[in-house]
Design a protein around this motif. Sequence first.
Motif, PDB file in Angstrom:
ATOM      1  N   PRO A 283      -6.109  -1.766  -1.327  1.00 56.00           N
ATOM      2  CA  PRO A 283      -4.704  -1.723  -1.784  1.00 56.00           C
ATOM      3  C   PRO A 283      -3.923  -2.899  -1.220  1.00 56.00           C
ATOM      4  N   GLU A 284      -2.988  -3.393  -2.011  1.00 56.52           N
ATOM      5  CA  GLU A 284      -2.144  -4.503  -1.562  1.00 56.52           C
ATOM      6  C   GLU A 284      -1.256  -4.031  -0.407  1.00 56.52           C
ATOM      7  N   PRO A 285      -1.132  -4.848   0.630  1.00 59.24           N
ATOM      8  CA  PRO A 285      -0.224  -4.454   1.728  1.00 59.24           C
ATOM      9  C   PRO A 285       1.220  -4.467   1.245  1.00 59.24           C
ATOM     10  N   GLN A 286       1.945  -3.497   1.636  1.00 56.05           N
ATOM     11  CA  GLN A 286       3.326  -3.386   1.231  1.00 56.05           C
ATOM     12  C   GLN A 286       4.219  -4.158   2.204  1.00 56.05           C
ATOM     13  N   SER A 287       5.136  -4.943   1.625  1.00 50.65           N
ATOM     14  CA  SER A 287       6.050  -5.720   2.471  1.00 50.65           C
ATOM     15  C   SER A 287       7.219  -4.848   2.862  1.00 50.65           C
TER      16      SER A 287
END
Length: 288
Positions: A283-287
């Motif tokens: 999963p893409e890391p959340q900013s």
Amino acid sequence: MAKLYAKAHHPEEWLEMISLVRDIGFLLVVSWFFWRTISEFRQQFMTRDTRSDSQVDQTTIDALCKLGYLLVVVITLITFLQTIGISISGLLAAGGIGGIAIGFAAKDILANFFGGLTIYLDRPFSVGDWIRSPDKDIEGTVEMISWRHTRIRRFNKNPIYIPNMLFTTIAVENPSRMSHRRIRETIGIRYADLDKMAGIVSAIRDMLQHHPEIDQSQTLIVNFVTFNKSSLDIMIYAFTRTRVWEEYHHVKQDVLLKVGEVISALGAEVAFPTQTLHLATLPEPQST
């Protein structure tokens, strides 16, 4: 003269009664003599065999003594009836129909009697043996075998009383008469230790072949057998020299500890249930 005097002064009925009492007394004395002889034989035999440290077959001794007691009672009863003037042949003829009726009413008693006779003759087990049945919930140590039932002491110390006729219809195992005790274990190692498997199997087999308590004349197997879900399984199959339950567990413990030492010495580890999760994408890391 004495005989004439007795006839002159005593009625014939008294003479016959005295003769009858004499015969019955003699019969009882002889019967008591044989009864005591059987009892003394049993006691002397048991004492002699205990002092000589030899195995006493209590089942055979009990069977012979009970058969002797039965013969004494039957012969005494028949002789007594003949002595008091009762014809045995007439009695048997008169009681034929009644005997058939009693036989139907006492069929379970007779079945237990012949079941006990089968145990005494075939001797599938003796007093002191550990037995069990795969057909019934029966397991424990035999304490007594009578003509009607067998008393078994469970390992939780509860007694159970089994009708003898049951032993003619079920399978009975007698572990007390086994020749060896078997070690059969499956040991799993990690998948990461696959390259060490051949060395581990060889070292465990060598350890068992040189173990003083493992019988080398019996089947001995150590092999890699299965790719299991979370382990590589090794089967260990061997037989101990001892048949004693407590000693067997000491030998088995020693074997398992040595197996653990072999695995550790070769840099491997015993496996335990694990799961590996593979993700196709992260999963893409959340900013923040």
